[in-house]
Design an enzyme around this catalytic site. Structure first.
Site, short mmCIF file in Angstrom:
data_model
loop_
_atom_site.label_atom_id
_atom_site.label_comp_id
_atom_site.label_asym_id
_atom_site.label_seq_id
_atom_site.Cartn_x
_atom_site.Cartn_y
_atom_site.Cartn_z
N CYS A 199 100.18 148.30 43.25
CA CYS A 199 100.49 146.94 43.72
C CYS A 199 101.51 146.28 42.79
O CYS A 199 102.47 145.65 43.25
CB CYS A 199 99.22 146.09 43.76
SG CYS A 199 97.97 146.69 44.92
N ASP B 68 94.16 129.49 9.99
CA ASP B 68 95.30 129.66 9.10
C ASP B 68 94.85 129.25 7.71
O ASP B 68 93.83 128.57 7.55
CB ASP B 68 96.45 128.78 9.58
CG ASP B 68 97.66 128.85 8.66
OD1 ASP B 68 98.02 129.97 8.26
OD2 ASP B 68 98.20 127.78 8.33
#
Length: 995
Positions: free
Chosen positions: A65, A661
């Site tokens: 597909c 972070d």
């Protein structure tokens, strides 16, 4: 095909090439007339730049597909590349917008047999505008869904959100294809009242009122005078009110200039003209909401005047001897006095007070949909007109016996209006957070006049709305800061808790920024205004909260899908209920003793049918999610946690893994140089001059720390001018390099030096190892490919970091640290805060890849960061959380903004989302459960066994109560308290900072 020629000298060429990937570079050399020097000019000829579009493609089941979709797209002219992801139902297409557009691509995908919808289109980002419109007249989710469909069918509209709870729409559209006037017209044509709130353009609007004797010619002169001012976009005069609306650019001009122009205009004997800011009751959401509350209150009082006598004559006085005989006195044939009184009193309730339901029904049916008004109109009309039929039959027949239902229609309308009154009042309380934010701006300000030397020559108190950019204003102790700006004189402490949620006063001195709406505590400040109107931090926060309340949570789609078919289904059930009971009565399927003495089988069936129709209203279902989201985002804003909409709120409650972070997130984000070691003989002042000239172009916190430290060697200057750095290049995750005074300077980590074949001596390696052991970052500096020095930079941990990580562990949330710093420093920091999993020396794209790996492993990931390099990971994460003190890019990319920059707010955000979503679930259980139980009871399921039936007016009261109860359930969120352990953590953090 547009062609531009740009000459580039010392600029960041890599950023230019990222923006324009189709570039042909022509390098030419030229010599000056003297023949001495030569210069290089890089001319870039830009052809049609590549744009990116992302589609959601439904229907793909396998790679075959995906292959067919890819082939279909690549056959189109102007397609650069197409990547189809069958697993996630996504198609990413790179294309040339001058050759093909997104609509053609979407149609091609659908022609291939799949359903496609546009998710993101970079081609339209630069031309996209967002306007907000207030919509009056919506009654249920059917109305909001209809308006969304109408807006999305308009050419150029990319996205439209209609929020029933706050009665507003946010529309993203292409101004080249549509306009806000067209959008307003479409809403009006759909049968609703539309009022423009904001256009989305980078302009401000102000309304001015002119007092004085004015002629039409005078107004035209004023209009032309204002239009001539620089920065004025348009001027509109409202005749009859002496009101002038001015659309202008706040960077160029402002309202004081307009007033000065108007008042300086004199026309013959008219005398001087005075201009003021126009204030009009009913403008603004709060005023409009108060007007709506008053309107419902007045309607309810009038309905009581007529309904109470109807109820008494039908339900009470019929059991009082004497009064009963009077009411049963026959005037004409079988027509009694009581029936005449009820008919006369119920008619104005039905057709005057209840007229809103007729108009709402007409508008809904005209556009091919059905809403709450249709149900109410059908139910009350059935009761009223059947009652009218019985009155006419009684007046014309000597032996007719029938019962009227005038009390049913009148009481039904009265209870529904009461319910709407209570609902509007409750809904108003859900948006109090925005009202409180908007009221923070002070009404007046003290404007200072300065001479050329900057000395104060005078001061004047002005309306706070007259402040313009670059004004200097005076903030006295105890007064609110009138607008965003920076301090040019004075020292004080400012309480910013109303904006950031941070309770501790912040010290302010010359050069520090201040936020409009915050409270000055002890000193006098002179502030130069930098942002006004819609640009101010307060306005942006308000806009962020409003956008969050407009955005739909994914769970709300369930309610939207249900409401689409709900009203037609209710009408069918109502008719079926009436028909079933009517046939059962006619065919004698139940004993006649079941029928109350005051009615027959038809009237009994009619009551059951009307009860079903009015009890099953989708209002409660439509309010379940948006009211909870409104209160939740408002509570978050008051605590310094800005949640960007229902989608972020829904995702946050599922988070089970958080990626942190390091710099500025786990650490203070204010690194300082603690040690410098030179490997060659060199004057330290000269060394830092070269390093600072290189690093001053970088946005990295470590670079800023080095530049700040270098200033100590230039004490004679507050803001020293560093030597010019040419050929500056920022190498992500490694460092920077540039040419300063003819020498190539590189500042960065070992990877940067190794990439450029710079030899790192053993003593430099030892210095780096010592820095890492002490949780410091070692930075290498080379000049002309020779290592010259090693800097040690320390960034202390936030006091609350370790405890915050510990609390997250107790909540079964895994914590991971991802940083671009070296492994030694990263491991040292991780051990100190209690994080087990660490990834160091990571580039921005590697941070995003790590987030995707965790998602693939089944985790719902939140990313917490503050820098530009965190933006890819913030976008990739299920929930991006930006530290408020971070960069604008990180904040823009995030789903949640932590204004106080405290780690405990990560816990607050997750806990608040969990509480909010549990409230949404409770609302849905209540709304759906109410309908699932109420409809069968109203249909008479209990009647055969218990003889219990629900009269229509009680069903109407129950319907109104369901909506009010859902809103009140959401309002309980206003009592939200942070987990107690966070309060102890914040107290400890304050004590640490004071020490």
């Amino acid at each position: 095909m547009a062609t531009k020629l740009l000459s580039l000298t010392c600029i960041r060429k890599e950023r230019f090439s990222e923006r324009y990937p189709l570039v042909r570079k022509h390098l030419t050399r030229s010599r000056d007339g003297g023949g001495g020097s030569s210069s290089e000019t890089a001319a870039f000829e830009i052809d049609d730049p590549i744009s990116r579009a992302v589609f959601q493609v439904l229907g793909m089941t396998c790679s075959a597909c995906a292959g067919s979709v890819e082939k279909a797209i690549k056959r189109l002219p102007g397609i650069h590349d197409a990547v189809i992801d069958a697993l996630n139902n996504r198609a990413q297409i790179l294309f040339y917008p001058n050759s093909v557009d997104v609509e053609t691509i979407r149609e091609t995908i659908e022609d291939a047999g799949f359903e496609a919808s546009l998710i993101e289109n970079e081609a339209n980002e630069r031309s996209r505008q967002v306007c907000r419109i207030r919509i009056n007249g919506m009654t249920c989710t059917s109305c909001s869904s209809t308006i969304e469909r109408v807006l999305q069918s308009v050419n150029g509209v990319q996205r439209a959100h209609v929020a029933l709870a706050i009665e507003e729409a946010e529309i993203h559209y292409d101004p080249r294809l549509s306009s806000y006037d067209r959008l307003l017209e479409e809403i009006e044509n759909a049968g609703f009242e539309a009022v423009l709130i904001s256009t989305g353009e980078d302009v401000s609007k102000i309304d001015l009122k002119i007092d004085g004797e004015l002629t039409d010619e005078s107004m035209k002169v004023i209009e032309r005078s204002l239009e001539a001012l620089p920065g004025v976009q348009s001027v509109e005069i409202s005749h009859g009110t002496d009101k002038i609306s001015v659309l202008y650019k706040p960077d160029v001009t402002g309202p004081r200039n307009f007033i000065q122009v108007i008042e300086s205009t004199v026309f013959g004997h008219s005398g001087h003209i005075k201009a003021t800011i126009f204030s009009e009751g009913g403008v603004g959401r709060e005023s409009q909401k108060q007007g709506e509350i008053k309107q419902y209150y007045k309607s309810f009082l009038w309905s009581l005047v007529f309904t109470v006598p109807v109820f008494l004559t039908a339900m009470v006085f019929m059991y009082i001897p004497g009064i009963k005989d009077l009411l049963m006195f026959k005037v004409i044939n079988m027509l009694t006095v009581g029936e005449i009184i009820r008919c006369v009193l119920a008619t104005p309730v039905q057709f005057v007070i209840g007229w809103r339901f007729y108009t709402g029904s007409y508008k809904a049916l005209r556009r091919g949909s059905a809403n709450m008004d249709v149900l109410i109109a059908l139910g009350t009309n059935a009761a009223y007109f059947y009652s009218l039929y019985t009155v006419l039959r009684a007046a014309t027949s000597p032996d007719f016996k029938g019962v009227d239902f005038f009390e049913t229609s009148a009481m039904l309308i009265s209870f529904i209006i009461l319910g709407k009154y209570l609902e509007v009042m409750a809904k108003g309380k859900t948006s109090q957070a925005i009202a409180k934010l908007m009221n923070l701006a002070p009404d007046t300000a003290i404007l200072l006049s300065l001479d050329k030397e900057g000395n104060v020559t005078g001061e004047e108190e002005i309306d706070g709305r007259l402040i313009q950019k670059n004004d200097v204003i005076k903030i006295v102790p105890g007064a609110k800061v009138a607008s965003d700006g920076y301090v040019i004189w004075g020292q004080s402490h400012v309480n910013e808790s109303m904006i950031t949620g941070e309770a501790r006063p912040v010290a302010k001195r010359k050069g520090d920024t201040v936020i409009g709406g915050t409270l000055n505590e002890n000193g006098v400040l002179h502030v130069k205004v930098t942002r006004v109107g819609s640009e101010s931090a307060l306005a942006q926060i308000v806009r962020l909260v409003e956008s969050a309340q407009l955005a739909k949570a994914p769970v709300q789609k369930l309610a939207d899908r249900i409401s689409k078919f709900f009203v037609p289904l209710v009408i069918f059930l109502s008719f079926s209920t009436w028909l079933a009971w009517f046939l059962a009565g006619k065919l004698h399927w139940y004993p006649e003793s079941w029928i109350p003495s005051s009615m027959d089988s038809f009237e009994l069936a009619l009551q059951f049918g009307i009860s079903v129709m009015v009890i099953a209203c989708p209002c409660a279902l439509g309010l379940a999610t948006p009211t909870a989201v409104m209160v939740g985002t408002g509570v978050g804003a008051s605590q310094g946690v800005l949640i960007k909409g229902g989608q972020a709120l829904e995702r946050a409650h599922k988070v089970n893994c958080i990626v942190f972070d390091k710099t500025g997130t786990l650490t203070m984000g204010k690194p300082v140089v603690v040690k410098t070691k030179l490997l060659k003989n060199m004057v330290l002042r000269e060394f830092y001059e070269l390093v600072a000239a290189t690093e001053v172009n970088s946005e990295h916190p470590l670079a800023k720390a080095i530049v700040e430290y270098a200033k100590k060697f230039r004490d004679d200057e507050e803001n020293p001018a560093w030597p010019e750095a040419c050929d500056f290049v920022s190498i992500t995750g490694k460092g920077v390099k540039a040419t300063v005074k003819g020498r190539e300077i590189m500042v960065g980590n070992k990877n940067l030096m190794n990439d450029h074949k710079v030899i790192i001596p053993d003593d430099a390696e030892e210095l780096l190892a010592d820095s890492e052991d002490m949780a410091q970052t070692g930075i290498l500096v080379s000049i002309n490919s020779e290592l010259i020095g090693v800097l040690s930079v320390s960034d202390p941990l936030k006091p609350s970091a370790r405890e915050a990580i510990s609390i997250l562990k107790s909540m079964n949330i895994k914590s991971i640290m991802v940083t671009g710093d070296n492994w030694g420093t990263a491991n040292s920091i991780a051990r100190e805060v209690g994080i087990d999993s660490v990834i160091a020396e990571a580039k921005p794209e590697q941070k995003a890849e790590k987030v995707k790996e965790l998602q693939a492993a089944g985790h719902v990931v939140a990313m917490v960061g503050d820098g530009i390099n965190d933006s890819p990971a913030l976008v990739a994460a299920d929930v991006g959380m930006a530290i408020g003190a971070g960069t604008d890019i990180a904040i823009e990319a995030a789903d949640i903004v932590l204004m106080k920059s405290n780690l405990e707010d990560v816990i607050t955000a997750i806990d608040l989302s969990r509480k909010t979503f549990s409230r949404i679930r409770l609302n849905y259980v209540w709304a759906l459960g109410y309908n699932l139980m109420g409809i069968p009871i109203a249909a008479g399921v209990l009647f055969p066994g218990t003889r219990f039936r629900l009269p229509p007016w009680i069903a109407g009261a129950a319907m109104a109560a369901s909506s009010v109860s859902v809103v009140c359930c959401s309002l309980l969120l206003k009592n939200y308290k942070r987990p107690k352990k966070l309060d102890h953590l914040e107290i400890r953090e304050i004590q640490v900072e004071r020490v």
